[in-house]
Design a protein around this motif. Structure first.
Motif, PDB file in Angstrom:
ATOM      1  N   PRO A 249       6.980   4.476   8.571  1.00 36.36           N
ATOM      2  CA  PRO A 249       6.912   3.928   7.210  1.00 36.36           C
ATOM      3  C   PRO A 249       5.561   4.220   6.572  1.00 36.36           C
ATOM      4  O   PRO A 249       4.542   4.331   7.266  1.00 36.36           O
ATOM      5  CB  PRO A 249       7.100   2.421   7.420  1.00 36.36           C
ATOM      6  CG  PRO A 249       7.775   2.291   8.737  1.00 36.36           C
ATOM      7  CD  PRO A 249       7.248   3.429   9.569  1.00 36.36           C
ATOM      8  N   ARG A 250       5.561   4.349   5.261  1.00 42.82           N
ATOM      9  CA  ARG A 250       4.303   4.499   4.549  1.00 42.82           C
ATOM     10  C   ARG A 250       3.470   3.226   4.709  1.00 42.82           C
ATOM     11  O   ARG A 250       4.014   2.131   4.886  1.00 42.82           O
ATOM     12  CB  ARG A 250       4.574   4.747   3.057  1.00 42.82           C
ATOM     13  CG  ARG A 250       5.185   6.113   2.757  1.00 42.82           C
ATOM     14  CD  ARG A 250       5.421   6.270   1.260  1.00 42.82           C
ATOM     15  NE  ARG A 250       4.247   5.858   0.513  1.00 42.82           N
ATOM     16  CZ  ARG A 250       3.177   6.627   0.306  1.00 42.82           C
ATOM     17  NH1 ARG A 250       3.187   7.864   0.798  1.00 42.82           N
ATOM     18  NH2 ARG A 250       2.156   6.191  -0.376  1.00 42.82           N
ATOM     19  N   ASP A 251       2.172   3.380   4.597  1.00 40.32           N
ATOM     20  CA  ASP A 251       1.269   2.249   4.816  1.00 40.32           C
ATOM     21  C   ASP A 251       1.492   1.122   3.813  1.00 40.32           C
ATOM     22  O   ASP A 251       1.267  -0.046   4.115  1.00 40.32           O
ATOM     23  CB  ASP A 251      -0.190   2.723   4.734  1.00 40.32           C
ATOM     24  CG  ASP A 251      -0.523   3.737   5.821  1.00 40.32           C
ATOM     25  OD1 ASP A 251       0.125   3.691   6.885  1.00 40.32           O
ATOM     26  OD2 ASP A 251      -1.418   4.571   5.600  1.00 40.32           O
ATOM     27  N   ASP A 252       1.946   1.480   2.596  1.00 36.91           N
ATOM     28  CA  ASP A 252       2.109   0.470   1.554  1.00 36.91           C
ATOM     29  C   ASP A 252       3.544  -0.038   1.411  1.00 36.91           C
ATOM     30  O   ASP A 252       3.817  -0.918   0.604  1.00 36.91           O
ATOM     31  CB  ASP A 252       1.641   1.028   0.201  1.00 36.91           C
ATOM     32  CG  ASP A 252       2.443   2.269  -0.210  1.00 36.91           C
ATOM     33  OD1 ASP A 252       3.139   2.848   0.651  1.00 36.91           O
ATOM     34  OD2 ASP A 252       2.361   2.671  -1.380  1.00 36.91           O
ATOM     35  N   SER A 253       4.474   0.518   2.205  1.00 35.39           N
ATOM     36  CA  SER A 253       5.886   0.190   2.004  1.00 35.39           C
ATOM     37  C   SER A 253       6.218  -1.272   2.299  1.00 35.39           C
ATOM     38  O   SER A 253       6.943  -1.918   1.546  1.00 35.39           O
ATOM     39  CB  SER A 253       6.772   1.107   2.856  1.00 35.39           C
ATOM     40  OG  SER A 253       6.754   2.419   2.361  1.00 35.39           O
ATOM     41  N   LYS A 254       5.693  -1.800   3.399  1.00 37.13           N
ATOM     42  CA  LYS A 254       6.023  -3.180   3.767  1.00 37.13           C
ATOM     43  C   LYS A 254       5.550  -4.156   2.700  1.00 37.13           C
ATOM     44  O   LYS A 254       6.281  -5.091   2.311  1.00 37.13           O
ATOM     45  CB  LYS A 254       5.411  -3.521   5.127  1.00 37.13           C
ATOM     46  CG  LYS A 254       5.891  -4.862   5.676  1.00 37.13           C
ATOM     47  CD  LYS A 254       5.454  -5.045   7.132  1.00 37.13           C
ATOM     48  CE  LYS A 254       6.061  -6.333   7.699  1.00 37.13           C
ATOM     49  NZ  LYS A 254       5.719  -6.503   9.134  1.00 37.13           N
ATOM     50  N   LYS A 255       4.345  -3.952   2.216  1.00 36.24           N
ATOM     51  CA  LYS A 255       3.804  -4.823   1.167  1.00 36.24           C
ATOM     52  C   LYS A 255       4.617  -4.686  -0.116  1.00 36.24           C
ATOM     53  O   LYS A 255       4.876  -5.675  -0.822  1.00 36.24           O
ATOM     54  CB  LYS A 255       2.336  -4.464   0.904  1.00 36.24           C
ATOM     55  CG  LYS A 255       1.668  -5.334  -0.140  1.00 36.24           C
ATOM     56  CD  LYS A 255       0.215  -4.918  -0.339  1.00 36.24           C
ATOM     57  CE  LYS A 255      -0.435  -5.757  -1.440  1.00 36.24           C
ATOM     58  NZ  LYS A 255      -1.849  -5.339  -1.672  1.00 36.24           N
ATOM     59  N   THR A 256       5.035  -3.456  -0.417  1.00 35.99           N
ATOM     60  CA  THR A 256       5.824  -3.209  -1.622  1.00 35.99           C
ATOM     61  C   THR A 256       7.173  -3.911  -1.548  1.00 35.99           C
ATOM     62  O   THR A 256       7.632  -4.502  -2.539  1.00 35.99           O
ATOM     63  CB  THR A 256       6.035  -1.695  -1.817  1.00 35.99           C
ATOM     64  OG1 THR A 256       4.765  -1.055  -1.931  1.00 35.99           O
ATOM     65  CG2 THR A 256       6.860  -1.421  -3.056  1.00 35.99           C
TER      66      THR A 256
END
Length: 838
Positions: free
Chosen positions: A482-489
């Motif tokens: 996963p991209r580093d910002d995906s979970k937060k997004t």
């Protein structure tokens, strides 16, 4: 020429995709050694048409004609006709200019939207190598017909749907069509899709479908049929219809009263009376038209689009901004959007290797850097000391093929050591190395565990005795992280009441593991298990629609699945955003309320999308949605204000003509009022607005109820000052320093009263509670409105375009309207409180 095959022929093509290869050759009546004859090709081209996408495009004239249709357009056109009949050419010119401006904007938007199919056409192969009359020849790809024998090789775009009939193998990148993250290895008997790209190998294939009947063509058909009516457009129709009904009722009342007065009371009916009535109708028509509303909508959205571009989101369809504000479901592609689209090695399962690097280093020796294969690149990148690889000299490299399912390298170093290295499918490496039962069981268990978590498994082995005996070093696990910002997004989206569904062409297990890591729902279904074969994506059964709504996502999807998912969710009342990057995403992107092409998307995806992201990942779209909610709030506030003001003008004109037999406003004055109030409001796109924490959509009952009630009280506000002014004018009275000289000056009084009251009403409509509370109006909005109010005051004081009135009179009107501003705010708060109880 028949360019469209029958349904029977189309179904036959689908059967050829799965039929036994011998049966395919038999049905297509072709000799694989000689190909088709020229005569046979001519017959088939007559039957099947050219191998190209055929589309029905609207002519420019029909697009322009369509732009003149619609409730508000009809009202503007009727007003223009009436003004021409009675010779009010100044009214006619002003009304016509506004109409043409609105039409130009709509035609331009339609022109941009039609570019999706043009982009799809560019994806087709321009040339093909075909076997005809026993000889290979290069021909334009559009000349292919079903049954042609063609050659595909490295770097070529597959020119039609084919079944492969000869050759060792071909590695084909069909990610843009199916969404699969890696090239697919094809062997004899497999199919290859038109528009996919050959990465390795060379094979012969027989064409089974051309043009619009290919997998690519069916995608283009979906693009052509896709698209939904925007909610802003529906709202504009409802507002127009509402105002038409009110205008017709008021016109009927006014005409009836005037005719009764002329025929029964004064007995003065004649041509002059009829023209006077027509002039009254013109004034009412102009009053009933929010002439600048479409323009304000477009300009406000355009300014919002500029602001979104600063957030790395390019708007290609202005109405998508309004749609974004109401999004409650986001269908997101996985590869490259939620994930990095970079294969990464996970923890290795060691069998005989000393450590992870021992296994990885040997796997890297069994790779070929120059081919830039995704798996090879991932393994080579994981070597801690790349310089050590150069110490080994490759004597022989055996590439991967579908039969052996492994690679092999023979190498030696300067010390004379020889090393054979191999990597490939675990079972193939087991068969090669023949490990003990215990090692075999350990390998198989590791592979099963990795598969359950969506990881790809690759076994590595080595031999130090020139391949006589092999030793399994371990199992490498690979995953697109996963991209580093995906979970937060994702969390941010959920917090804003947006449900995110993963839609991917990858395997179900991979999708589920990605969803688990991102904190998304893991109820991800295989599309083939949900959708029946040959289903109609435009008419999905209710049972499947319910499954779609309840699922957290779908894997192994094709273009028709994505399109059907979006359309089914829309049927359930959801406002849907869809992200994608490939040709396979184009139909769903166009059908979605807000189709979003992610960074690096194909031209077909960008053309079909309403929003184009220029930064990687999904975080940009959640930022854009927040910005869209602000813009939607501004447009809603403007709409309430504009409808209320329009009703004020209509009722004022009718009541004044009936009660006082006086026309308080001219048609030109009404248009000028619209411009003076609406032009500065175009800066509302920069207004300070609180961000909503849930999807926002048009609640027309709320909008029209609030507008009507505010409009009624605004009529009372205007009629009171008109009554006082009319009494003073006709009785030649004075009220302190308020001295009316004639009816023309009274028209000026009503002109400045409506303009200033409208300005103050906007500040009431934009506020959540009181107009003097935060968030305060933006400086640019204050500056714009103040500027137009100063212009209005100067017009009235110096007599520009209207009869002059005194500064004292202007001050009286402003003081009167400021008092009413507080009254209107109380009324709005009361209405909102009652309407929001549900």
């Amino acid at each position: 020429m028949n360019y469209q095959m029958s349904t029977k022929d189309a179904n036959q093509d689908k059967k050829l995709e799965k039929a036994d290869l011998t049966e395919v050759i038999k049905q297509l009546k072709v000799d694989p050694k000689t190909g088709l004859s020229a005569a046979e090709v001519s017959k088939r081209r007559e039957k099947y048409g050219a191998n190209e996408l055929t589309t029905k495009e609207k002519s420019f004239a029909s697009q322009v004609l369509h732009a003149f249709m619609g409730p508000i357009s009809y009202m503007i056109e009727l007003a223009a006709i009436v003004s021409a009949i009675i010779g009010h050419w100044d009214d006619f010119i002003i009304i016509l200019v506004l109409l043409l401006f609105n039409v130009t904007i709509e035609v331009w938007q339609n022109h941009k939207a039609s570019s999706a199919l043009a982009a799809l056409k560019k994806g087709l192969a321009p040339q093909a190598i075909v076997l005809r009359d026993g000889k290979f020849q290069n021909i334009p790809a559009r000349e292919l017909v079903p049954g042609d024998i063609i050659k595909i090789r490295l770097g070529m775009v597959v020119p039609a749907d084919v079944r492969l009939i000869d050759g060792e193998y071909a590695s084909i990148d069909q990610a843009a069509l199916t969404g699969e993250s890696l090239p697919v290895t094809k062997k004899v008997g497999d199919g290859a899709y038109s528009g996919s790209i050959v990465k390795q190998g060379e094979m012969l294939g027989v064409v089974i479908a051309t043009g619009s009947n290919t997998f690519f063509g069916r995608t283009a058909k979906l693009v052509a049929s896709a698209g939904s009516v925007g909610h802003a457009q529906k709202a504009m129709f409802q507002i127009g219809n509402f105002l038409i009904v009110v205008a017709v009722i008021l016109a009927a009342i006014m005409v009836a009263c005037q005719v009764y007065r002329d025929i029964v009371v004064t007995d003065t009916w004649g041509l002059k009376s009829a023209l006077n009535i027509l002039e009254f109708v013109l004034v009412l028509l102009v009053a009933s038209i929010p002439v600048a509303m479409p323009t304000v909508f477009s300009v406000t959205l355009a300014l919002g689009a500029v602001n979104l571009s600063k957030q790395k989101a390019i708007v290609s369809k202005l109405s998508s901004i309004e749609e974004m504000a109401g999004i409650d479901i986001l269908c997101s592609d996985k590869t490259g959007t939620l994930t990095k689209n970079q294969l990464t090695l996970g923890k290795a399962t060691l069998i005989n290797a000393a450590d992870d690097q021992d296994c990885i280093f040997t796997g890297a020796l069994a790779s070929q850097r120059e081919n830039h294969d995704a798996i090879d690149d991932a393994i080579i990148a994981a070597v801690k000391n790349p310089a050590d690889l150069h110490k080994w000299h490759v004597d022989k490299f055996i590439p991967f093929d579908p039969v052996t399912k492994r690679t092999e390298t023979h190498a030696h170093n300067d010390q004379g050591e020889v090393l054979y290295a191999s990597k490939g499918a675990p079972q193939v490496i087991i068969d090669l190395a023949k490990p003990s039962a215990a090692e075999t069981a350990k390998i198989q268990q590791a592979v099963a565990d990795l598969a359950n978590h969506g990881y790809r498994a690759l076994a590595v082995a080595k031999s130090t005795d020139q391949g006589k005996t092999w030793q399994v070093l371990g199992i490498l696990s690979m995953f697109d992280p996963p991209r580093d910002d995906s979970k937060k997004t994702i969390k941010n989206a959920l917090d804003n009441k947006i449900n995110v569904k993963m839609i991917t062409g990858d395997d179900t297990a991979i999708a589920i593991e990605t969803a688990r890591q991102l904190g998304m729902g893991t109820k991800i279904l295989n599309a083939a298990d949900v959708f029946p074969e040959n289903f109609d994506p435009d008419h999905v059964p209710e049972r499947i629609v319910n499954i779609i709504e309840e699922a957290d996502g779908f894997a192994r999807v094709f273009p028709e699945h994505k399109y059907a998912i979006v359309k089914a969710l829309q049927q359930k009342g959801h406002i849907v955003a869809m992200t994608g990057d490939g040709v396979n995403d184009a139909p769903a992107l166009k059908q979605a309320d807000c189709g979003t092409a992610v960074q690096g998307a194909t031209e077909a995806a960008r053309s079909a999308a309403a929003l184009i992201l220029t930064a990687p990942g999904l975080s940009v779209i959640t930022t854009a949605i927040k910005e869209a909610r602000k813009i939607f709030k501004r447009i809603t506030a403007y709409t309430i204000y504009r409808v209320a003001l329009t009703m004020t003008i209509m009722f004022l004109v009718v009541l004044s003509s009936i009660i006082f037999k006086f026309q308080p406003l001219t048609a030109v004055a009404i248009v000028m009022m619209s411009l003076l109030d609406d032009l500065p409001i175009m800066s509302i796109a920069y207004d300070n607005t609180a961000v909503g924490t849930k999807p926002m959509r048009w609640r027309m009952s709320h909008v029209l109820t609030t507008s009507t009630i505010l409009g009624i009280f605004s009529v009372i506000q205007s009629m009171l000052i008109l009554s006082v002014g009319y009494s003073l004018v006709n009785h030649h009275d004075t009220f302190g320093w308020l001295d009316m000289v004639n009816q023309s000056q009274l028209q000026t009084i009503m002109f400045i009263q409506i303009v200033s009251a409208g300005c103050l009403m906007l500040f009431v409509c934009r506020a959540e509670k009181w107009f003097f509370e935060r968030p305060f109006p933006a400086k640019i909005l204050l500056l714009a409105t103040c500027s137009t109010q100063i212009i209005t005051i100067l017009m009235c004081f110096f007599g520009w375009l209207v009869p002059a009135i005194s500064l004292e009179t202007i001050a009286f009107v402003w003081g009167y309207n400021i008092i009413w501003m507080f009254i209107m705010n109380i009324i709005k708060l009361t209405v909102d409180r009652h309407l929001n109880k549900d």
